[in-house]
Write a protein that holds these residues in place. Sequence first.
Motif, mmCIF file in Angstrom:
data_model
loop_
_atom_site.group_PDB
_atom_site.id
_atom_site.type_symbol
_atom_site.label_atom_id
_atom_site.label_comp_id
_atom_site.label_asym_id
_atom_site.label_seq_id
_atom_site.Cartn_x
_atom_site.Cartn_y
_atom_site.Cartn_z
ATOM 1 N N GLY A 202 0.811 -1.208 0.000
ATOM 2 C CA GLY A 202 0.000 0.000 0.000
ATOM 3 C C GLY A 202 0.843 1.257 0.000
ATOM 4 O O GLY A 202 0.515 2.244 -0.661
ATOM 5 N N ALA A 203 1.959 1.227 0.741
ATOM 6 C CA ALA A 203 2.857 2.387 0.776
ATOM 7 C C ALA A 203 3.458 2.646 -0.603
ATOM 8 O O ALA A 203 3.557 3.797 -1.050
ATOM 9 C CB ALA A 203 3.964 2.153 1.804
ATOM 10 N N ALA A 204 3.843 1.573 -1.293
ATOM 11 C CA ALA A 204 4.394 1.716 -2.645
ATOM 12 C C ALA A 204 3.341 2.265 -3.601
ATOM 13 O O ALA A 204 3.656 3.071 -4.489
ATOM 14 C CB ALA A 204 4.912 0.372 -3.144
ATOM 15 N N LEU A 205 2.087 1.845 -3.422
ATOM 16 C CA LEU A 205 1.010 2.344 -4.281
ATOM 17 C C LEU A 205 0.847 3.854 -4.114
ATOM 18 O O LEU A 205 0.700 4.585 -5.099
ATOM 19 C CB LEU A 205 -0.291 1.617 -3.946
ATOM 20 C CG LEU A 205 -1.498 1.880 -4.864
ATOM 21 C CD1 LEU A 205 -2.432 0.670 -4.871
ATOM 22 C CD2 LEU A 205 -2.281 3.126 -4.458
ATOM 23 N N GLU A 206 0.876 4.330 -2.870
ATOM 24 C CA GLU A 206 0.721 5.763 -2.628
ATOM 25 C C GLU A 206 1.868 6.549 -3.262
ATOM 26 O O GLU A 206 1.659 7.599 -3.877
ATOM 27 C CB GLU A 206 0.657 6.045 -1.126
ATOM 28 C CG GLU A 206 -0.575 5.503 -0.439
ATOM 29 C CD GLU A 206 -1.859 6.103 -0.976
ATOM 30 O OE1 GLU A 206 -1.849 7.279 -1.396
ATOM 31 O OE2 GLU A 206 -2.878 5.395 -0.980
ATOM 32 N N LEU A 207 3.081 6.062 -3.097
ATOM 33 C CA LEU A 207 4.231 6.729 -3.703
ATOM 34 C C LEU A 207 4.142 6.714 -5.229
ATOM 35 O O LEU A 207 4.430 7.717 -5.889
ATOM 36 C CB LEU A 207 5.527 6.070 -3.242
ATOM 37 C CG LEU A 207 6.129 6.613 -1.951
ATOM 38 C CD1 LEU A 207 7.202 5.666 -1.418
ATOM 39 C CD2 LEU A 207 6.723 8.006 -2.176
ATOM 40 N N PHE A 208 3.740 5.582 -5.777
ATOM 41 C CA PHE A 208 3.592 5.480 -7.230
ATOM 42 C C PHE A 208 2.571 6.497 -7.742
ATOM 43 O O PHE A 208 2.786 7.149 -8.771
ATOM 44 C CB PHE A 208 3.164 4.067 -7.615
ATOM 45 C CG PHE A 208 2.854 3.903 -9.073
ATOM 46 C CD1 PHE A 208 3.877 3.817 -10.007
ATOM 47 C CD2 PHE A 208 1.541 3.850 -9.517
ATOM 48 C CE1 PHE A 208 3.590 3.682 -11.364
ATOM 49 C CE2 PHE A 208 1.251 3.713 -10.864
ATOM 50 C CZ PHE A 208 2.278 3.630 -11.786
#
Length: 227
Positions: A202-208
């Motif tokens: 989820g953290a990677a999704l937000e950054l992406f």
Amino acid sequence: MELASTQQQGYGPARERFISKTFNHLGAALLAFVAIEVILFKSGVAEGIAKTMLGLPWLLIIGAFTLLGWLASRTAHTVESLPVQYAALGAYIFLESIFFVPMFYIADKFAPGAIANAGLITVLGTIGLVAIVYTSRKDFSFLGAILKWGGLLALALIVCSAIFGFKLGIFFDVVMIGFAGAAILYDTSNVIHHYPEDRYVGAALELFASVALMLWYVLRLLISLRD
């Protein structure tokens, strides 16, 4: 979703592994995004998608993308199943890839070289912003409220632009690039300080999402400067 603060816990091996996993997933997401775009354009499918989307009401596209993007983000942050989290991330990457097709199509036709330049500027900008947060370990969570209200204002302007037919112009693009940069600072700060250590997908999704937002407006700006 409430983010569990880790400021008082220090940055032990578990936290560092979480940070590493998050940015590895971000890198993989960006590579997947590029790969999908290459496939769409090399196969010739992108032209049909671009012409179809350009013929639809832009508010309908923005509304559908916002809703589906929110569902993917919500799933990645709340569902316990790791495969489902990955499915949400994959769906979001695919949605972003489709959403970008008309912009890439226009850039390829009328601003040769703009896509590569926008990509380079975005990558360098992201690396610089992430480095600022990682090396300083400053908590940028105070940006959350600013981003929330700023995002609502930007959305209102975009909707009004679509309804009344006025152009937002270069100044809006520059402001939105700054907005995306603030979002990257905020997301990176959450990765370092606040995210639960099992939520790297989820953290990677937000950054992406924040990196994609910066790419969108950098590319818009470069296209506008060619006019």
